[in-house]
Motif scaffolding. Structure first.
Motif, PDB file in Angstrom:
ATOM      1  N   GLY A  15       1.101  -1.541   0.232  1.00 24.23           N
ATOM      2  CA  GLY A  15       0.102   0.125  -0.035  1.00 24.23           C
ATOM      3  C   GLY A  15       0.870   1.288  -0.217  1.00 24.23           C
ATOM      4  O   GLY A  15       0.515   2.607   0.702  1.00 24.23           O
ATOM      5  N   LEU A  16       2.072   1.116  -0.137  1.00 21.73           N
ATOM      6  CA  LEU A  16       3.571   2.655   0.140  1.00 21.73           C
ATOM      7  C   LEU A  16       3.308   2.708  -1.427  1.00 21.73           C
ATOM      8  O   LEU A  16       4.739   2.872  -2.047  1.00 21.73           O
ATOM      9  CB  LEU A  16       4.279   1.603   0.834  1.00 21.73           C
ATOM     10  CG  LEU A  16       3.870   1.850   1.969  1.00 21.73           C
ATOM     11  CD1 LEU A  16       4.771   1.561   2.645  1.00 21.73           C
ATOM     12  CD2 LEU A  16       2.765   3.234   2.465  1.00 21.73           C
ATOM     13  N   SER A  17       2.479   2.033  -3.141  1.00 21.36           N
ATOM     14  CA  SER A  17       3.406   2.390  -4.574  1.00 21.36           C
ATOM     15  C   SER A  17       3.903   3.315  -4.472  1.00 21.36           C
ATOM     16  O   SER A  17       4.938   3.990  -4.764  1.00 21.36           O
ATOM     17  CB  SER A  17       2.301   1.629  -5.154  1.00 21.36           C
ATOM     18  OG  SER A  17       1.294   2.041  -5.083  1.00 21.36           O
ATOM     19  N   ARG A  18       2.706   4.262  -3.925  1.00 14.64           N
ATOM     20  CA  ARG A  18       3.123   5.984  -4.706  1.00 14.64           C
ATOM     21  C   ARG A  18       4.186   6.805  -3.985  1.00 14.64           C
ATOM     22  O   ARG A  18       4.719   7.387  -4.316  1.00 14.64           O
ATOM     23  CB  ARG A  18       1.863   6.518  -3.928  1.00 14.64           C
ATOM     24  CG  ARG A  18       1.427   8.126  -4.565  1.00 14.64           C
ATOM     25  CD  ARG A  18       1.806   8.693  -5.883  1.00 14.64           C
ATOM     26  NE  ARG A  18       1.285   9.970  -6.288  1.00 14.64           N
ATOM     27  CZ  ARG A  18       2.428  11.192  -6.871  1.00 14.64           C
ATOM     28  NH1 ARG A  18       3.350  10.201  -7.776  1.00 14.64           N
ATOM     29  NH2 ARG A  18       1.912  11.782  -6.755  1.00 14.64           N
ATOM     30  N   GLN A  19       4.257   6.116  -2.595  1.00  7.55           N
ATOM     31  CA  GLN A  19       5.120   7.069  -2.261  1.00  7.55           C
ATOM     32  C   GLN A  19       6.478   7.036  -1.643  1.00  7.55           C
ATOM     33  O   GLN A  19       7.666   7.132  -1.844  1.00  7.55           O
ATOM     34  CB  GLN A  19       4.850   7.014  -0.690  1.00  7.55           C
ATOM     35  CG  GLN A  19       3.451   7.015  -0.055  1.00  7.55           C
ATOM     36  CD  GLN A  19       3.049   6.973   1.630  1.00  7.55           C
ATOM     37  OE1 GLN A  19       3.838   6.724   2.695  1.00  7.55           O
ATOM     38  NE2 GLN A  19       1.886   7.503   2.291  1.00  7.55           N
ATOM     39  N   PHE A  20       6.666   4.977  -2.238  1.00  5.60           N
ATOM     40  CA  PHE A  20       7.668   4.344  -2.575  1.00  5.60           C
ATOM     41  C   PHE A  20       8.264   4.900  -4.433  1.00  5.60           C
ATOM     42  O   PHE A  20       9.639   5.509  -4.551  1.00  5.60           O
ATOM     43  CB  PHE A  20       7.005   3.004  -3.442  1.00  5.60           C
ATOM     44  CG  PHE A  20       8.787   1.853  -3.662  1.00  5.60           C
ATOM     45  CD1 PHE A  20       9.693   1.807  -3.098  1.00  5.60           C
ATOM     46  CD2 PHE A  20       8.955   1.656  -5.219  1.00  5.60           C
ATOM     47  CE1 PHE A  20      10.808   1.518  -3.473  1.00  5.60           C
ATOM     48  CE2 PHE A  20       9.652   1.621  -5.164  1.00  5.60           C
ATOM     49  CZ  PHE A  20      10.837   0.740  -4.553  1.00  5.60           C
TER      50      PHE A  20
END
Length: 294
Positions: free
Chosen positions: A181-186
């Motif tokens: 659930g952190l793909s955008r932040q990653f």
């Protein structure tokens, strides 16, 4: 500024005293070696901080070693694995006498061939050390032995090697605590890191980097904090100090010269930041290097 990239062959030539002449270099994008042939009393430690032009995995089955990766020191032992991406600044600091296991290096293009390449890249970026269960370590050890057996076959099948390596990466992925659930932040954190790698000597502010990424400084900080557990400012400062460590390995320039080369207007501020980050002053760091070399 010199990048100090080093190939695997250059590393073995320069930093391993008695590297055996009969050791076979595999002319394949995936290479695997027994750790005891590398992490041995013959290796000159600590090795200088260098940027490798290859990705690598170290999977010890006994013993332990300490590796600096970026600005962090990682102690790795059995039932653990160290994963380091190409371009990361790294140094082998020390190792126990009984280190055994496997050292795997591979080219970037390998990851792109896999369906899960995005997850594998995230794995290397966010989880440099993976804690393994005993049965997982046994699976990985067996897989490494199978890869070596295939590479040493008279007619090596690179597709078999590729599939075995993919199974190894999948086991690492399953074993890791990679958050979902952190793909955008990653993605933002990785883009920020690339910008820092490119522009660090200009000392851009966090506002400048946020503007380049078309996001707010607060959101940039949140992304970096969630991925690397540090603020964006701390990330940039630590990266600059890592570059200075490489420059301090060349004794021809003064500490002030290095500060100015890195665009610090005040060498004393550079020294304070260095000590805050590393724990010792640049002069003490250089003295320790000279002592280690002697």
């Amino acid at each position: 500024m010199k990048n100090n990239y080093i190939t695997f062959k250059e590393f073995t030539k320069n930093y391993i005293r008695n590297f055996p002449d009969t050791f076979r270099y595999f002319e394949t994008p995936i290479q695997i070696y027994k750790a005891e042939n590398l992490f041995s009393p013959d290796i000159l430690t600590p090795t200088p901080l260098l940027k490798a032009n290859f990705n690598f995995i170290v999977l010890p089955t006994s013993g332990n070693f300490e590796q600096q990766v970026g600005n962090e020191i990682k102690k790795v032992s059995e039932n653990q694995a160290l994963l380091v991406m190409q371009g990361e600044v790294t140094s082998l600091l020390r190792q126990s006498r009984n280190v055994k296991g496997f050292y795997i290096l591979f080219e970037d293009k390998i990851l792109q061939q896999f369906k899960d390449h995005g997850s594998f890249i995230k794995l290397f970026t966010t989880a440099p050390i993976i804690q393994l269960q005993k049965n997982e370590s046994e699976f990985l050890e067996l897989t490494c032995k199978l890869i070596i057996r295939e590479l040493e076959a008279p007619e090596c099948d690179e597709q078999i090697v590729l599939h075995l390596f993919q199974s190894l990466l999948l086991k690492f992925l399953k074993s890791s605590e990679l958050r979902k659930g952190l793909s955008r932040q990653f993605d933002i954190a990785v883009l920020f890191r690339e910008l820092v790698y490119k522009h660090f000597s200009a000392h851009y502010s966090i506002n400048d980097y946020a503007s380049m990424l078309h996001i707010s400084p607060n959101y940039l900080n949140r992304c970096v904090q969630n991925i690397w557990n540090k603020s964006a400012k701390q990330f940039t400062q630590e990266f600059i100090i890592i570059q200075s460590q490489k420059l301090l390995q060349d004794f021809s320039g003064s500490v002030s010269d290095i500060a100015y080369q890195l665009n610090f207007s005040d060498p004393s501020y550079f020294s304070r930041l260095f000590k805050k980050t590393i724990g010792i002053s640049p002069q003490e760091y250089r003295s320790n290097l000279m002592h280690d070399m002697s």
